[in-house]
Design a protein around this motif. Structure first.
Motif, mmCIF file in Angstrom:
data_model
loop_
_atom_site.group_PDB
_atom_site.id
_atom_site.type_symbol
_atom_site.label_atom_id
_atom_site.label_comp_id
_atom_site.label_asym_id
_atom_site.label_seq_id
_atom_site.Cartn_x
_atom_site.Cartn_y
_atom_site.Cartn_z
ATOM 1 N N UNK A 1 0.878 -1.172 0.000
ATOM 2 C CA UNK A 1 0.000 0.000 0.000
ATOM 3 C C UNK A 1 0.916 1.222 0.000
ATOM 4 N N UNK A 2 1.038 1.906 -1.153
ATOM 5 C CA UNK A 2 2.057 2.942 -1.325
ATOM 6 C C UNK A 2 1.421 4.316 -1.464
ATOM 7 N N UNK B 1 0.128 -7.999 -4.608
ATOM 8 C CA UNK B 1 -0.749 -6.971 -5.163
ATOM 9 C C UNK B 1 -0.221 -5.611 -4.739
ATOM 10 N N UNK B 2 -0.577 -4.560 -5.487
ATOM 11 C CA UNK B 2 -0.151 -3.203 -5.175
ATOM 12 C C UNK B 2 -1.361 -2.290 -5.154
ATOM 13 N N UNK B 3 -1.496 -1.541 -4.059
ATOM 14 C CA UNK B 3 -2.556 -0.537 -3.910
ATOM 15 C C UNK B 3 -1.889 0.836 -3.856
ATOM 16 N N UNK B 4 -2.253 1.712 -4.782
ATOM 17 C CA UNK B 4 -1.708 3.064 -4.876
ATOM 18 C C UNK B 4 -2.754 4.036 -4.324
ATOM 19 N N UNK B 5 -2.318 4.949 -3.459
ATOM 20 C CA UNK B 5 -3.330 5.824 -2.852
ATOM 21 C C UNK B 5 -2.797 7.235 -2.663
ATOM 22 N N UNK C 1 -4.107 14.165 -1.963
ATOM 23 C CA UNK C 1 -4.017 14.082 -0.502
ATOM 24 C C UNK C 1 -3.481 12.756 -0.007
ATOM 25 N N UNK C 2 -3.688 12.485 1.320
ATOM 26 C CA UNK C 2 -3.134 11.287 1.965
ATOM 27 C C UNK C 2 -4.230 10.593 2.765
ATOM 28 N N UNK C 3 -5.009 9.751 2.104
ATOM 29 C CA UNK C 3 -6.107 9.025 2.758
ATOM 30 C C UNK C 3 -5.654 7.596 3.051
ATOM 31 N N UNK C 4 -4.809 7.456 4.045
ATOM 32 C CA UNK C 4 -4.227 6.156 4.366
ATOM 33 C C UNK C 4 -5.279 5.191 4.892
ATOM 34 N N UNK C 5 -6.179 5.675 5.741
ATOM 35 C CA UNK C 5 -7.228 4.809 6.279
ATOM 36 C C UNK C 5 -8.106 4.236 5.188
ATOM 37 N N UNK C 6 -8.450 5.065 4.189
ATOM 38 C CA UNK C 6 -9.251 4.591 3.067
ATOM 39 C C UNK C 6 -8.507 3.509 2.282
#
Length: 394
Positions: A125-126, A161-165, A197-202
């Motif tokens: 999760x990057x 897997x890779x999640x980009x946020x 922005x930085x929505x890490x929780x999402x």
């Protein structure tokens, strides 16, 4: 014409003196006997310096004596020769390490061969928010590629897997998308930053619901394949992370939090799985994030103790997902220490002839008694039948 004939005479005189007067060969096969004087005041080619220097070093009094003859003249001491110019020797170019497609140093093949990765369902999760500069985001992708190199990628091995946020979440690829390193690393190289922005929780919530499930390629709980998430961020989350992280950990997802530069350490601790010392990492800049590869390799990659030779099994070592077991060759039994083997001892059966004869006699007696009893029963039955017939006739 006088200068011409004068020069010709001078050359002829030099030639005669060479032939008649000198004991040193100038063009022969003994380089140690070449006179340094002949070359002292002549332009020197660079490739001949080595032989000339050898001549200077080898023509000296202890070896050749004090009687030196050059061009037909005798000298009782070696003539002084001006020092020769020196040139630095070319240094060998250091061998460069092999590089991957991303242009960075590859992981050692020896280490990769010894490291047997345990099967994982691994999700990166990057963070690609505005604070992550393009050059820094390229460092993150190099880190991901290095991590892929350390793992056993495959359908039955580790799936990635890779999640980009940023303000939004983009699933770059799922656990079921790639099962080989080449395609996976090419997909990583194509990832672009989202720059918001930085929505890490999402991002954690989307990973838990949309990636860590069997439809997306995660394996069933009955297989006991660890589910691991590695979060990389350089800022403070703009949403709440504590509650969703607790839910993820409750779903048996192991979370590692990696902070870079301005990352909020308190948020990293809220996201990571206890113990925090083992699940929270921090680096000063994205330029050194690749140093974490070796740390994660030790954490995620189960070393094959049988291959490394530190198992202690006397006969046979059998690797397992978590550790190893020892076994013994045929004819041996495993001792209580579960490592050493002892030769199997089979109990010998001794036959007592007297005991056998007594047993046979007993069997005959029993059989005879049974037959006698059966005969008596038959006699009793016959008499009972006669009695019934008499009663019936009356």
């Amino acid at each position: 014409m006088k200068p011409f004939f004068g020069g010709l005479g001078y050359c002829f005189a030099i030639l005669v003196l060479q032939v008649q007067g000198t004991n040193y060969r100038f063009y022969g096969r003994e380089p140690q006997r070449v006179s340094p004087l002949r070359f002292a005041h002549r332009p020197v080619a660079r490739h001949n310096l080595r032989n000339i220097q050898a001549a200077q070093d080898t023509v000296h009094t202890p070896v050749h004596g004090n009687n030196y003859r050059f061009y037909g003249y005798h000298y009782h001491q070696p003539p002084r020769i001006s020092p020769l110019p020196t040139f630095p020797r070319p240094t060998a170019r250091p061998e460069q390490p092999a590089s991957t497609q991303s242009g960075h140093n590859s992981i050692s093949s020896d280490t990769e061969r010894l490291c047997k990765s345990r099967p994982l369902d691994l999700v990166f999760i990057i963070d690609s928010s505005r604070s992550v500069r393009p050059a820094e985001f390229e460092k993150v992708k190099i880190f991901l590629s290095d991590m892929v190199d350390t793992l056993d990628i495959g359908q039955d091995a580790t799936r990635v897997a890779v999640v980009n946020y940023a303000s939004t979440v983009k699933i770059e690829f799922l656990l079921k998308t790639y099962f080989n390193k080449v395609d996976m690393k090419q997909a990583v190289s194509r990832i672009e930053p989202l720059s918001t922005g930085t929505m890490t929780g999402l991002a954690i919530k989307n990973a838990m619901e949309d990636v860590f499930n069997e439809r997306a390629g995660a394996r069933g709980r009955s297989l006991n394949i660890p589910r691991v998430a590695i979060i990389v961020t350089d800022g403070r989350p703009q949403d709440k992370v504590e509650e969703v992280s607790i839910q993820a950990r409750g779903a048996r997802i192991e979370i590692y939090a990696v902070g870079v530069d301005r990352a909020d350490m308190q948020s990293l601790r809220l996201m990571a799985t206890p113990t925090l010392d083992d699940h929270v990492f921090y680096v000063e800049t994205y330029g050194v994030i690749e140093k974490l590869t070796s740390k994660f390799r030790k954490t995620l990659c189960g070393e094959d103790s049988c291959s490394l030779g530190n198992h202690g099994c006397e006969h046979i070592c059998v690797s397992t997902a978590a550790s190893y077991n020892c076994k013994c060759r045929d004819g041996f039994n495993l001792n209580e220490d579960k490592r050493t083997c002892a030769k199997e001892v089979r109990a010998r059966v001794t036959v007592d002839p007297c005991k056998c004869e007594a047993q046979l006699a007993f069997q005959k007696t029993v059989q005879s008694s049974i037959q006698s009893l059966a005969s008596r029963l038959d006699e009793v039955a016959r008499k009972m039948q006669q009695l019934e017939n008499r009663l019936h006739n009356k």
